[in-house]
Every structure is written in C-alpha cells, then in structure tokens.
Design a protein around this motif. Structure first.
Motif, mmCIF file in Angstrom:
data_model
loop_
_atom_site.group_PDB
_atom_site.id
_atom_site.type_symbol
_atom_site.label_atom_id
_atom_site.label_comp_id
_atom_site.label_asym_id
_atom_site.label_seq_id
_atom_site.Cartn_x
_atom_site.Cartn_y
_atom_site.Cartn_z
ATOM 1 N N GLU A 13 8.173 3.643 4.790
ATOM 2 C CA GLU A 13 9.001 4.747 4.321
ATOM 3 C C GLU A 13 9.839 4.375 3.097
ATOM 4 O O GLU A 13 10.322 5.266 2.387
ATOM 5 C CB GLU A 13 9.948 5.181 5.439
ATOM 6 N N HIS B 244 9.832 -2.356 -11.645
ATOM 7 C CA HIS B 244 10.199 -0.940 -11.576
ATOM 8 C C HIS B 244 9.709 -0.200 -12.826
ATOM 9 O O HIS B 244 9.483 -0.810 -13.884
ATOM 10 C CB HIS B 244 11.703 -0.768 -11.372
ATOM 11 N N THR C 155 0.821 -1.218 0.000
ATOM 12 C CA THR C 155 0.000 0.000 0.000
ATOM 13 C C THR C 155 0.851 1.262 0.000
ATOM 14 O O THR C 155 0.364 2.337 -0.369
ATOM 15 C CB THR C 155 -0.935 0.017 1.227
ATOM 16 N N SER C 156 2.117 1.156 0.403
ATOM 17 C CA SER C 156 3.006 2.319 0.426
ATOM 18 C C SER C 156 3.786 2.491 -0.870
ATOM 19 O O SER C 156 4.488 3.501 -1.045
ATOM 20 C CB SER C 156 3.996 2.188 1.595
ATOM 21 N N LEU C 157 3.674 1.542 -1.783
ATOM 22 C CA LEU C 157 4.464 1.560 -3.000
ATOM 23 C C LEU C 157 4.001 2.681 -3.943
ATOM 24 O O LEU C 157 2.797 2.858 -4.147
ATOM 25 C CB LEU C 157 4.333 0.208 -3.706
ATOM 26 N N PRO C 158 4.919 3.450 -4.519
ATOM 27 C CA PRO C 158 4.521 4.486 -5.488
ATOM 28 C C PRO C 158 3.724 3.888 -6.644
ATOM 29 O O PRO C 158 3.965 2.740 -7.050
ATOM 30 C CB PRO C 158 5.874 5.041 -5.968
ATOM 31 N N PHE C 159 2.797 4.663 -7.187
ATOM 32 C CA PHE C 159 1.835 4.113 -8.145
ATOM 33 C C PHE C 159 2.484 3.596 -9.421
ATOM 34 O O PHE C 159 1.920 2.750 -10.109
ATOM 35 C CB PHE C 159 0.760 5.157 -8.477
ATOM 36 N N ARG C 160 3.661 4.069 -9.784
ATOM 37 C CA ARG C 160 4.296 3.625 -11.030
ATOM 38 C C ARG C 160 4.964 2.254 -10.874
ATOM 39 O O ARG C 160 5.366 1.658 -11.868
ATOM 40 C CB ARG C 160 5.313 4.661 -11.488
ATOM 41 N N TRP C 161 5.104 1.795 -9.660
ATOM 42 C CA TRP C 161 5.688 0.475 -9.422
ATOM 43 C C TRP C 161 4.562 -0.551 -9.367
ATOM 44 O O TRP C 161 3.510 -0.306 -8.776
ATOM 45 C CB TRP C 161 6.461 0.467 -8.109
ATOM 46 N N LYS C 162 4.782 -1.709 -9.976
ATOM 47 C CA LYS C 162 3.732 -2.723 -10.093
ATOM 48 C C LYS C 162 4.079 -3.948 -9.260
ATOM 49 O O LYS C 162 5.208 -4.451 -9.322
ATOM 50 C CB LYS C 162 3.563 -3.127 -11.561
#
Length: 387
Positions: free
Chosen positions: A386, A328, A308-315
């Motif tokens: 983080e 990435h 849930t903390s992963l940036p949206f561009r990472w899958k």
C-alpha cells in the motif's frame, strides 16, 4: 564550559531529523508508516528469549565479561563463520573481539588504524554513522561514488586512484546500507587486491550478510590468495540476524595484532559487551540458523512486494538486505525535500539516500540527490504493497 568544536561540527544522524518531521504529521492518512529505520520487524526467536530469561536469573549475567568477550562466544562465533564462509576458513577465538554493537566495532577499528589527518575511503552513498565516526576521530572521509547505472556498485579501479600516502583503509558495506547493493565475491576480490597492493586495510561491514542466499558472501577468509590477517577486517552485527538490536552485540574479526589494539579502545568505551546477551546467545547460536534462513526468505518476499507495487515513475537502483534504493520522479526537488513532504503530508517515513553531502564534490553538488532509502523490514508486508 567550552565544548569540542570538532564534535559540534558533526551532523546529526538523519533518523533524528525524520523523527522531528514526523511530529508534524496530522494523521490524515492513518498511522505513521516507518520505511525509514533499518530495524528488524520480527521478534527474536523464541529459544533466544527463553535463554535470555533463564540467564537473567544468574548473578553472572549482571557482571563484567572479559574485554574482548566471553571466550566461549568467541569460539562459537568462529565455528558459526565456518557455516557461512566454508569449513576450511582459518578463523579462531584469538581473531575475534565481541563488541556492544557493530557501530562500536567500527569505532574501535578506526581507533586502532587511523590518526587525525589520515584518510578512509567510503563508497558514496554511505552509511551515515561511518562518516560521523570518521569525522569525530579527525579522519578524512574520501568519497568513492557508487555507480547507479551498475546497481550502485563501486569501482575498485576508481578506488585505487583515490589512494594516497594518508589512506589507512577502504571500508565497504555489503549488503549495502543505504543502497541495499550486494557486492559480488568477484568485486570484493578486486578490492582485496587493491588493499594488498597498497598495504591498506580492507574493512567490510557485513551486518546484513546472513540475508544473502544461498551462496557464501565471499572467499576472502579461504581461497583468495593472501594471508587475510594482513589486510582484512570483518565487522558483524548480531542485531539484524537475530533481531536483538537493543541488546547491542557485534564483533570484529581481524588479526590478533589488530584485536589487541581494538581491545584498548573497547576498554575505554564499553569495558565489555553486555554479559546477559553474550551468555544467552552462545549455547544456542548454531540452532538459530533455520530462523535466520526464514528471515532471509521473508525479506526477499518483502523486497519483491515493494518493488512490484512501486509507481512506474519511481526507479529502483538496487535492493538487498533490509533496503530498496529508489529514485523519486521529481527532478526539481531533493531527496531531503521529498522525504520531508512524504512524512509530514502522507505519514510515510523514508530516509534521504545521501546524507550529508561529501565535501569532495564540487560546489557541494550531490549526485544522488533524488535517491531515497526504503527499509522494508519493520512494517507488515501488506503495508509495503500500500505504501
């Protein structure tokens, strides 16, 4: 002196490469964050550390144990397996060898099954030590590409098409390392059917099996319609479930015929697994189950925090056990390049998801070149948010 060309041809484990890169980090973003190594972050259960201290005072803990392990531990593990796989399973002391870790379990099994020039099928991306073991023994690794569009599950039909007269085994890892994918019981039955049909071994490394909740990992020891001893070889590690990787304790579960050959390999490599941890674990193994369940719940929470903390561009491609497998967002850079920059510039250690590239792919193309393995077990949950 003249050294072995075949040993020299085996690549180094990627963990070593990442550690070398980490030495170049200047500390500008704080302490190093280890999302690389698949190691427990929690200490052993207090009862186990107490048992270790008590056993250490006995001279027997410093001596040899039987090659296949202390009989009482083999019996206790067989009983523990009935808790995991069901009370009806037919597994006994004679089906079990205790090893100095699960890597050695795999090494001994391959020694028992294969000769130089034979083939073993591994889903790709694979656990690098499996591929390294095969290469060291002169056994060809046949890559079975896992499907990123299906949670990195491998196809039993494609696997069957890869079988040749030289195929000795199909090796699976579930929950998978590196992808974290949990292979459902129905898929494992499909692979069992293929192994039975072609008279090859089905090796399943279940190092992370205790972190599947709440269901049994599979029914291959029980209701699946076969004599499991004819084709199935189960590998297990105490390292993750009981947080004791440095004590080196694993197991092979197979037919007594296979166990006899495994014993010959163990006699020439380990002689015996460390006596002290065998003696410490055996009397309290069943009592440790609640702490294993707590770790399972904690890992599930950690995986969710990271995802849930992963940036949206990472899958996220798959997740389970200790790992989350992520793609990435930099199409012009390989996972090696991104992993290197993450640790050198930001102090975040990750593992390239495919390493090394199988020689079965045309022009050394790597279909998984943008995927990274993230280990969520070794750091604080707040650090995962983080990262």
């Amino acid at each position: 002196m003249r050294l072995s060309k075949s040993a020299a041809a085996v690549g180094h484990a990627p963990i070593e490469t990442i550690s070398q890169w980490a030495k170049e980090y200047n500390g500008s973003h704080g302490d190093l964050l280890d999302l690389c190594q698949g190691a427990p972050g929690n200490p052993p259960n207090e009862a186990l550390t107490k048992s270790l201290a008590e056993v250490a005072s006995h001279p027997s803990s410093a001596g040899y144990s039987p090659i296949l392990g202390i009989p009482a531990l083999r019996r206790t593990l067989a009983e523990e397996m009935k808790i995991v796989y069901g009370p009806e399973i037919d597994v006994g002391e004679e089906d079990i060898a205790i090893t100095a870790g699960c890597n050695l379990a795999f090494y001994a099994v391959i020694t028992a099954l294969a000769e130089p020039g034979d083939e073993v099928i591994l889903p790709d991306p694979w656990y690098f030590n499996h591929q390294m073991t095969l290469q060291l023994q002169g056994v060809r690794t046949v890559a079975l590409p896992a499907d990123p569009d299906n949670g990195f599950l491998p196809s039993s039909k494609i696997c069957e098409s890869l079988i040749t007269p030289k195929t000795k085994a199909i090796t699976l890892v579930t929950p998978n390392n590196p992808t974290g994918a949990v292979y459902p019981p129905s898929l494992l039955r499909e692979f069992a059917t293929v192994a039975q049909k072609h008279n090859v071994a089905l090796i399943i490394d279940e190092t992370y099996r205790d972190f599947i909740a709440p269901d049994s990992p599979h029914d291959l020891f029980s209701s699946f319609p076969w004599n499991w001893r004819d084709h199935f070889i189960h590998l297990f590690s105490f390292s993750k479930s009981y947080a004791i990787p440095g004590h080196r304790l694993g197991a092979v579960v197979a037919s007594p015929t296979v166990i006899e050959l495994v014993g010959k390999s163990l006699d020439c490599t380990q002689i015996c697994a460390p006596s002290i941890i065998q003696l410490a674990v055996q009397p309290i193994l069943h009592s440790l189950r609640p702490s294993v369940d707590e770790i399972t719940a904690d890992l599930a929470s950690r995986r969710q925090t990271f995802i849930t903390s992963l940036p949206f561009r990472w899958k996220v491609g798959s997740a389970g056990g200790y790992f989350v497998f992520v793609k990435h967002p930099f199409p012009n850079h390989t996972n090696l390049e991104v992993s290197e920059r993450l640790v050198k510039e930001l102090g975040v250690k990750t593992l390239p998801g495919s390493y090394p590239v199988p020689d079965t792919y045309e022009d050394n193309r790597d279909p998984f070149s943008r995927w990274l393995r993230i280990s969520i077990a070794k750091v604080e949950q707040s650090q995962l948010a983080e990262a």
